[in-house]
Scaffold this active site. Structure first.
Site, short mmCIF file in Angstrom:
data_model
loop_
_atom_site.label_atom_id
_atom_site.label_comp_id
_atom_site.label_asym_id
_atom_site.label_seq_id
_atom_site.Cartn_x
_atom_site.Cartn_y
_atom_site.Cartn_z
N CYS A 244 -8.78 -1.51 -6.60
CA CYS A 244 -9.29 -2.67 -5.84
C CYS A 244 -8.12 -3.61 -5.61
O CYS A 244 -8.10 -4.74 -6.11
CB CYS A 244 -10.42 -3.37 -6.58
SG CYS A 244 -11.80 -2.30 -7.06
N GLY A 248 -2.62 -7.08 -3.01
CA GLY A 248 -1.53 -6.49 -3.77
C GLY A 248 -0.93 -7.34 -4.88
O GLY A 248 0.16 -7.01 -5.35
N GLY A 249 -1.61 -8.38 -5.33
CA GLY A 249 -1.04 -9.22 -6.37
C GLY A 249 -0.68 -8.45 -7.63
O GLY A 249 0.44 -8.56 -8.15
N LYS A 250 -1.62 -7.66 -8.14
CA LYS A 250 -1.36 -6.88 -9.35
C LYS A 250 -0.53 -5.65 -9.04
O LYS A 250 0.24 -5.17 -9.89
CB LYS A 250 -2.67 -6.52 -10.04
CG LYS A 250 -3.39 -7.74 -10.62
CD LYS A 250 -4.67 -7.34 -11.36
CE LYS A 250 -5.35 -8.58 -11.94
NZ LYS A 250 -5.87 -9.48 -10.89
N ASP A 268 -8.20 -0.21 -1.17
CA ASP A 268 -9.15 -1.31 -0.96
C ASP A 268 -10.08 -0.91 0.19
O ASP A 268 -9.75 -0.02 0.99
CB ASP A 268 -8.44 -2.62 -0.64
CG ASP A 268 -9.30 -3.83 -0.99
OD1 ASP A 268 -9.27 -4.26 -2.16
OD2 ASP A 268 -10.02 -4.33 -0.12
N ASP A 314 -9.59 -3.74 -10.83
CA ASP A 314 -9.76 -5.20 -10.82
C ASP A 314 -10.99 -5.47 -9.96
O ASP A 314 -10.88 -5.73 -8.77
CB ASP A 314 -8.50 -5.85 -10.25
CG ASP A 314 -8.56 -7.36 -10.28
OD1 ASP A 314 -9.41 -7.91 -11.01
OD2 ASP A 314 -7.76 -8.00 -9.57
N CYS A 367 -12.21 -11.35 -13.09
CA CYS A 367 -11.89 -12.76 -13.30
C CYS A 367 -13.19 -13.53 -13.48
O CYS A 367 -13.41 -14.59 -12.90
CB CYS A 367 -11.05 -13.33 -12.16
SG CYS A 367 -11.74 -13.10 -10.51
#
Length: 426
Positions: A244, A248-250, A268, A314, A367
């Protein structure tokens, strides 16, 4: 901009948010300022600060307005906040002058409400607990069950302003080098206590205009999110699926851990989010990432079943752990949203688990601070999916590897996060 022009802009932005009740406030704000490029950076920050202060106090302000017999509108929310902070109602009548760039004059009903609020503060003993804590009435029992005796303090911390955390890109700089380059641009940063790659900036500063950000040495990322990446344990030459991935942060952090060696597939369901990752990957100097759009009828996952050393899930969630950054999300969240997300999370976790090879590992993360999305989701998966076992999480910032990761602003200074590490044993 003059103070009255900023006041008018804050009211206009709140009206824009009211007209798009299911759209995130930051997206509305971005569009609002994009259409008003004449508003400079300092004025944008001032207007945003006022609007976000109203969003953090919305239920309490609305309670006061209703108690005084008024109608809850963006104009009265902004004005009531000022009066409850000690500003005389008479001075607000001058600010709402109707002059050039100023808000229209207060009408008699608005004036009556503001005068009734004079001498009071934001807090009142008759205020219901859910209003005082700025949470939906229906959600308060779940939060109490999750946090126990410390629920009020934990919820209040979720409503406080967030820190500004950065992740250093070790492909381009050490943490100390990044700090020095940030300092040269006037941005002071301190190492985060839990993440080995994190820096914390004590106040909101224009990090994206700094050389360190432009050159890809740092990326804005909450420390808790960085710990989820560390827990995955990705290493060079591995095959990794970020199931997920979003923008692309992680994925960026995982690629850094792999030293740009091996292969990452960022998946995604949104082509726009995946496209948003391209610029970030290029800036960070990352070239071992393939993007894949997950679509109905897609055979990609079936063809690659059991082929990944690491899989990161995520999962989409209520975002209750990010209320510090997104206080408006508390106003939008409905019981049916939670029910829909819980079903979606279970489906995603089952699908992603099929990608893990024997001996490989999966991290499930949200989160959210809600048990329904975290522990209960994990328990349900393990009960119906043989061949997976929970493993302690190898996190360098903890004296003992935690069995599961539960983070909160009050306890850890991060956003609220949950993560668990599972190993495929068969």
């Amino acid at each position: 901009m003059t103070p009255t022009a900023r006041l008018a802009a804050a009211i206009d932005l709140l009206f824009a948010m009211e007209d798009a009740p299911r759209r995130p406030a930051d997206a509305v704000a971005n569009n609002f300022f994009r259409e008003r490029r004449y508003i400079g950076g300092g004025d944008r920050r001032a207007v945003s600060a006022q609007v976000w202060a109203v969003l953090r106090q919305w239920r309490r302000l609305a309670w006061w307005i209703g108690r005084a017999g008024g109608e809850v509108t963006p104009r009265l929310l902004v004005a009531a906040q000022s009066v409850l902070e000690g500003r005389p109602a008479e001075s607000l009548q001058r600010a709402f002058s109707g002059g050039r760039y100023a808000p229209d004059p207060l009408d008699p009903a608005e004036t009556r409400v503001l005068r009734a609020l004079e001498g009071h503060t934001l807090h009142h003993p008759a205020m219901p607990e859910a209003v005082r804590l700025e949470v939906p009435d229906w959600l308060l029992p779940s939060l109490r069950a999750q946090f126990g005796d410390g629920a009020a303090a934990e919820i209040e911390a979720l409503g406080a302003p967030a820190t500004l955390d950065l992740r250093v890109n070790l492909l381009k700089a050490t943490r100390d080098q990044a700090r020095e380059i940030l300092a040269a641009d006037g941005i002071a940063a301190e190492p985060t206590p839990l993440s080995p790659w994190g820096l914390r900036v004590p106040s909101r500063q224009p990090v994206t205009a700094s050389r360190a950000f432009r050159d890809g040495l740092v990326e804005i990322q909450d420390e808790g999110s960085q710990l989820v990446v560390e827990a995955l344990g990705a290493a060079p030459e591995m095959r990794v699926a970020d199931y997920c991935a979003g923008a692309g942060g992680k994925t960026l952090g995982v690629a850094m851990c792999m030293e740009n060696r091996g292969h990452i597939v960022a998946c995604d369901v949104s082509a726009a989010r995946l496209e948003g990752a391209v610029k970030r990957l290029r800036r960070a100097g990352i070239h071992n990432v393939e993007r894949h759009l997950l679509e109905a009828g897609d055979k990609w996952a079936k063809r690659r079943a059991g082929s990944f050393d690491r899989v990161l899930v995520d999962a989409p969630c209520t975002g209750t752990g990010t209320w510090r950054r997104n206080p408006d999300a508390r106003l939008r969240l409905r019981p049916e949203d939670l029910a829909e997300l819980v079903a979606k999370q279970a489906s995603i976790l089952r699908a992603a688990a099929k990608l893990v090879k024997p001996g490989g590992r999966l991290v499930y993360a949200t989160c959210s601070v809600l048990r329904e999305e975290n522990e209960a989701q994990l328990e349900g998966f393990l009960a119906e999916t043989p061949g997976f076992e929970r493993r302690p999480m190898p996190l360098s910032g903890f004296s003992q590897p935690p069995e599961v990761l539960r983070l909160s602003p009050r306890s850890h200074g991060t956003d609220g996060f949950f993560a668990a590490l599972l190993e495929r044993t068969a």
